[in-house]
Write a protein that holds these residues in place. Structure first.
Motif, mmCIF file in Angstrom:
data_model
loop_
_atom_site.group_PDB
_atom_site.id
_atom_site.type_symbol
_atom_site.label_atom_id
_atom_site.label_comp_id
_atom_site.label_asym_id
_atom_site.label_seq_id
_atom_site.Cartn_x
_atom_site.Cartn_y
_atom_site.Cartn_z
ATOM 1 N N TRP A 120 24.364 -3.501 7.086
ATOM 2 C CA TRP A 120 23.136 -3.069 7.939
ATOM 3 C C TRP A 120 23.328 -1.812 8.678
ATOM 4 O O TRP A 120 22.294 -1.414 9.603
ATOM 5 C CB TRP A 120 23.070 -4.344 8.926
ATOM 6 N N ALA A 121 24.424 -1.028 8.981
ATOM 7 C CA ALA A 121 24.395 0.027 9.835
ATOM 8 C C ALA A 121 23.633 1.202 9.145
ATOM 9 O O ALA A 121 23.396 2.235 9.749
ATOM 10 C CB ALA A 121 25.746 0.409 9.926
ATOM 11 N N ASP A 122 23.214 1.126 7.943
ATOM 12 C CA ASP A 122 22.208 2.040 7.194
ATOM 13 C C ASP A 122 20.757 1.988 7.980
ATOM 14 O O ASP A 122 20.162 1.187 7.750
ATOM 15 C CB ASP A 122 21.999 1.666 5.913
ATOM 16 N N VAL A 123 20.353 3.145 8.533
ATOM 17 C CA VAL A 123 19.355 3.227 9.560
ATOM 18 C C VAL A 123 18.114 3.192 8.652
ATOM 19 O O VAL A 123 16.919 3.532 9.273
ATOM 20 C CB VAL A 123 19.641 4.215 10.651
ATOM 21 N N ASN A 124 18.264 3.943 7.438
ATOM 22 C CA ASN A 124 17.223 4.207 6.392
ATOM 23 C C ASN A 124 16.394 2.821 6.066
ATOM 24 O O ASN A 124 15.419 2.890 5.769
ATOM 25 C CB ASN A 124 17.677 4.987 5.242
ATOM 26 N N THR A 125 17.371 1.827 6.203
ATOM 27 C CA THR A 125 16.628 0.392 5.769
ATOM 28 C C THR A 125 16.077 -0.148 7.081
ATOM 29 O O THR A 125 14.889 -0.565 7.407
ATOM 30 C CB THR A 125 17.748 -0.266 5.190
ATOM 31 N N VAL A 126 16.917 -0.356 8.073
ATOM 32 C CA VAL A 126 16.528 -0.738 9.429
ATOM 33 C C VAL A 126 16.753 0.153 10.447
ATOM 34 O O VAL A 126 17.947 0.664 10.583
ATOM 35 C CB VAL A 126 17.330 -2.209 9.657
ATOM 36 N N ALA A 127 15.950 0.810 11.190
ATOM 37 C CA ALA A 127 15.955 1.715 12.047
ATOM 38 C C ALA A 127 16.753 1.601 13.061
ATOM 39 O O ALA A 127 16.918 0.453 13.569
ATOM 40 C CB ALA A 127 14.476 2.035 12.647
ATOM 41 N N ASN A 128 17.451 2.640 13.793
ATOM 42 C CA ASN A 128 18.376 2.295 14.705
ATOM 43 C C ASN A 128 17.340 2.036 16.008
ATOM 44 O O ASN A 128 17.662 1.339 17.004
ATOM 45 C CB ASN A 128 19.070 3.793 14.853
ATOM 46 N N GLU A 129 16.511 2.648 16.202
ATOM 47 C CA GLU A 129 15.559 2.521 17.423
ATOM 48 C C GLU A 129 14.791 1.336 17.278
ATOM 49 O O GLU A 129 14.161 0.904 16.407
ATOM 50 C CB GLU A 129 14.342 3.562 17.580
ATOM 51 N N VAL A 130 14.988 0.572 18.647
ATOM 52 C CA VAL A 130 14.127 -0.616 18.768
ATOM 53 C C VAL A 130 13.434 -0.587 20.064
ATOM 54 O O VAL A 130 13.905 -0.294 21.189
ATOM 55 C CB VAL A 130 15.070 -1.789 18.848
ATOM 56 N N GLN A 131 12.317 -0.691 19.915
ATOM 57 C CA GLN A 131 11.272 -0.306 21.014
ATOM 58 C C GLN A 131 11.099 -1.762 21.868
ATOM 59 O O GLN A 131 10.713 -2.816 21.354
ATOM 60 C CB GLN A 131 9.765 -0.032 20.717
ATOM 61 N N VAL A 132 11.324 -1.852 23.213
ATOM 62 C CA VAL A 132 11.650 -2.940 23.881
ATOM 63 C C VAL A 132 10.399 -2.783 24.876
ATOM 64 O O VAL A 132 10.365 -1.958 25.534
ATOM 65 C CB VAL A 132 12.961 -3.201 24.380
ATOM 66 N N ARG A 133 9.981 -4.014 24.908
ATOM 67 C CA ARG A 133 8.716 -4.215 26.121
ATOM 68 C C ARG A 133 8.927 -5.441 26.708
ATOM 69 O O ARG A 133 8.974 -6.451 26.363
ATOM 70 C CB ARG A 133 7.261 -3.885 25.467
ATOM 71 N N PHE A 134 8.968 -5.288 28.045
ATOM 72 C CA PHE A 134 8.900 -6.472 28.812
ATOM 73 C C PHE A 134 7.833 -6.783 29.839
ATOM 74 O O PHE A 134 7.344 -5.683 30.496
ATOM 75 C CB PHE A 134 10.638 -6.865 29.300
#
Ligand code: HEM
Lengths: 184, 182
Positions: free
Chosen positions: A163-177
């Motif tokens: 799952w470290a492959d960022v082409n499948t699941v991006a590294n960046e996660v936008q968090v909003r609270f």
């Protein structure tokens, strides 16, 4: 009657007159959402259960503190399949690290009800310093604190191995609270 | 020997392009479905969706072309019921080639995954995230696909029968061997 009316009026007027200290968090009106890209597709999720301890006095922002503890089992990762997968060793390793925590270390006023909150986010046993912009809105019934930041999941080992492959699941996660709180 | 009339070049190109995509997308759909969650599974799902959306776009063009360009007349000696059956089958094939990608697109939306063609062109979510609807559409998508499989087998068998058993150069109608109707 007149008397009660006066007391009520005084009570209502009080917050405007003296600075309020916001300490009581309203969990039902508080939210944590996140969004990331998977094969270029935006996926929305969030956490349903988390507890927040905070104190904030607009007159003394430097003294503000916040501590958030998130129950990772309450995740919505976009689909039931992803919820299950996220518990595993490669993701949150939830049986060992059931919670994520954020502890603030410093709050700085930027003007216009905007603040910069520094603190430490601990996820999966890894701690990283974060800088989070927060906007404060006094509001009628409850004040709200809205913040957003980008978390790089690999900084915390979230999604290891295949799952470290960022082409499948991006590294960046936008968090909003959004934390809603009332003053006392 | 008489000259074989064939479909127009765009019709032939579109026929084979779409056929190729369907022969790739169908088994992919069957295979990926059973895989445990992994990055490869996510990739295959995306490829499958991209193939489906490509089919939908090509078939839209193809239908537009078909409605403005008559196919060559069928050769003599083909029974009336076969002509009717072929017209009905072709109509159903077109309907399925539209309905199948559409049902897949809607299913994806209902399951909470937007379709982003080739990872760059986002298609709108025409329905909201709704688990029950997603499961229903998955059943619809599957049923339509197995109907398509049956019709394609019938379609290919009929074409091969006209060609090899009745010994007429029938496949040339959908190839470049013949003479284009003008
Ligand atoms: C090896 C596989 C295939 C062969 C040998 C084949 C062969 C043919 C032939 C010879 C025709 C002309 C029929 C006629 O003159 O009336 C035709 C038409 C057609 N084929 Fe195929 N085909 C194949 C696969 C497919 C697939 C996978 C599809 C789509 C699901 C498809 C959809 C159609 C349609 C809709 C027509 C009608 C064209 C029209 O008149 O508008 N074919 N095919």
């Amino acid at each position: 009657m007149r008397m009660t009316g006066l007391i009520l009026l005084a009570a209502l007027a009080a917050p405007a007159a003296n600075a309020v200290e916001y300490q009581t968090v309203l969990p039902k009106q508080s939210t944590i959402h996140f969004e990331f890209r998977q094969m270029g597709v935006p996926i929305k999720g969030g956490f349903k259960r988390f507890t927040t301890q905070m104190t904030f006095d607009p007159a003394k922002p430097e003294a503000a503190r916040a501590q958030i503890e998130i129950d990772l089992a309450s995740i919505d990762a976009g689909s039931p399949e992803a919820d299950d997968e996220s518990a595993g060793k490669l993701w949150f390793n939830r049986s060992v690290h059931p919670k994520a925590t954020f502890v603030s270390s410093q709050v700085r006023a930027l003007g216009n009800n905007r603040y910069e909150m520094r603190g430490t986010l601990t996820l999966k046993g890894k701690s990283r310093d974060m800088v989070v912009p927060v906007t404060f809105a006094p509001g009628k019934n409850a004040a709200t604190f809205d913040g957003a930041f980008v978390l790089r999941r690999l900084d915390f080992g979230i999604g290891e191995g295949m799952w470290a492959d960022v082409n499948t699941v991006a590294n960046e996660v936008q968090v909003r609270f959004r934390i809603a709180a009332i003053g006392n | 020997m008489s000259v074989v009339m064939r479909y127009s070049t765009p019709a032939i190109v579109l026929h084979w392009l779409v056929a190729l995509l369907i022969f790739a997308g169908f088994p992919l759909g069957v295979y990926m479905h059973e895989l445990p969650l992994s990055p490869d599974k996510l990739k295959l799902y995306s490829y499958h969706k991209w193939i489906g959306v490509t089919v939908l776009m090509l078939v839209a063009v193809r239908l537009g072309w078909r409605l403005t360009h008559m196919p060559p007349p069928l050769p003599d000696g083909i029974a009336a019921w076969q002509r009717r059956a072929s017209a009905i089958t072709h109509g159903l094939l077109y309907g399925l080639m539209i309905a199948i990608p559409l049902s897949g697109w809607l299913m994806s939306s209902a399951k909470g995954f937007q379709t982003v063609w080739l990872g760059v062109l986002p298609l709108p979510d025409l329905v909201d995230k709704d688990k029950a609807l997603g499961d229903l559409l998955a059943g619809v998508h599957q049923a339509l696909n197995f109907t398509l499989l049956a019709l394609v087998i019938l379609h290919v068998a009929a074409a091969l029968k006209h060609h090899f058993i009745e010994r007429r150069p029938f496949l040339q109608r959908m190839a470049w061997g013949g003479k284009e109707r003008t």
